[in-house]
Write a protein that holds these residues in place. Structure first.
Motif, PDB file in Angstrom:
ATOM      1  N   ALA A 160      45.089  34.108  40.004  1.00 41.81           N
ATOM      2  CA  ALA A 160      45.922  35.276  40.249  1.00 41.81           C
ATOM      3  C   ALA A 160      45.616  36.419  39.300  1.00 41.81           C
ATOM      4  CB  ALA A 160      47.397  34.694  40.293  1.00 41.81           C
ATOM      5  N   GLY A 161      45.579  35.783  38.163  1.00 40.73           N
ATOM      6  CA  GLY A 161      45.459  36.999  37.136  1.00 40.73           C
ATOM      7  C   GLY A 161      43.981  37.825  37.222  1.00 40.73           C
ATOM      8  N   TYR A 162      43.013  36.647  37.704  1.00 40.38           N
ATOM      9  CA  TYR A 162      41.512  37.400  37.893  1.00 40.38           C
ATOM     10  C   TYR A 162      41.659  38.342  39.039  1.00 40.38           C
ATOM     11  CZ  TYR A 162      36.649  37.683  39.409  1.00 40.38           C
ATOM     12  OH  TYR A 162      35.574  38.096  39.874  1.00 40.38           O
ATOM     13  N   ALA A 163      42.547  38.081  40.240  1.00 40.04           N
ATOM     14  CA  ALA A 163      42.614  38.985  41.210  1.00 40.04           C
ATOM     15  C   ALA A 163      43.449  40.152  40.902  1.00 40.04           C
ATOM     16  CB  ALA A 163      43.299  38.187  42.279  1.00 40.04           C
ATOM     17  N   PHE A 164      44.313  40.141  39.899  1.00 41.71           N
ATOM     18  CA  PHE A 164      44.995  41.137  39.649  1.00 41.71           C
ATOM     19  C   PHE A 164      44.269  42.181  38.730  1.00 41.71           C
ATOM     20  CE2 PHE A 164      47.635  43.468  36.374  1.00 41.71           C
ATOM     21  CZ  PHE A 164      48.675  44.383  37.186  1.00 41.71           C
ATOM     22  N   ASN A 165      43.392  41.639  37.868  1.00 43.36           N
ATOM     23  CA  ASN A 165      42.399  42.479  37.276  1.00 43.36           C
ATOM     24  C   ASN A 165      41.401  43.155  38.056  1.00 43.36           C
ATOM     25  OD1 ASN A 165      43.614  41.790  34.720  1.00 43.36           O
ATOM     26  ND2 ASN A 165      42.385  40.130  34.353  1.00 43.36           N
TER      27      ASN A 165
END
Length: 151
Positions: free
Chosen positions: A34-39
């Protein structure tokens, strides 16, 4: 009945989290994804200005409405139709009769549900405390794991 369902969901959640931590640790992996997708979404927005495109689109729609007065025209036509045919009064009468029946049913349901709720409030409170304790333990374990690398 719903409280038994909630209790079962809480037990299932705790069991699933414990199993996950022992076997795959999927929750932390999902958080990483999720953090990767947000970035990535942030990078795409910075590169292509997606947010600005949406703002521009909204501004164009608003200016089109101001130019052609669509919303104000629809509002005035609705108001004049209501004044001419007294639609609001008829709808209010129908709603009032329906409301009386609905209120009576809701009062009966509320009394029954309140009675049943009182039986399960203590059980749910215990379940919530178990979940909070479990999450606190997991946080303490994670905090302990994070600090081990810095020693």
């Amino acid at each position: 009945m719903i409280f038994r369902f909630i209790k079962q969901m809480a037990n299932s959640y705790i069991a699933a989290r414990e199993w996950d931590l022992k076997n795959y640790n999927l929750v932390s992996k999902a958080m990483d994804v999720a953090g990767y997708a947000f970035n990535k979404f942030t990078q795409i927005d910075e590169k292509y200005g997606v947010q600005q495109v949406f703002i521009s689109l909204i501004n164009k729609i608003q200016s089109f409405d101001q130019k052609h007065e669509i919303i104000s025209s629809a509002t005035s036509k609705t108001k004049s139709f209501d004044e001419k045919y007294n639609v609001r009064e008829y709808v209010d009468k129908v709603m009032e009769n329906g409301k009386i029946k609905i209120i009576s049913q809701k009062v009966n349901e509320t009394v029954w549900n309140t009675w049943n709720t009182m039986e399960y409030v203590e059980e749910i409170g215990q379940q919530i405390n178990e979940i909070k304790q479990f999450e606190q333990n997991q946080k303490e374990l994670k905090d302990g794991d994070d600090t081990e690398g810095y020693e």
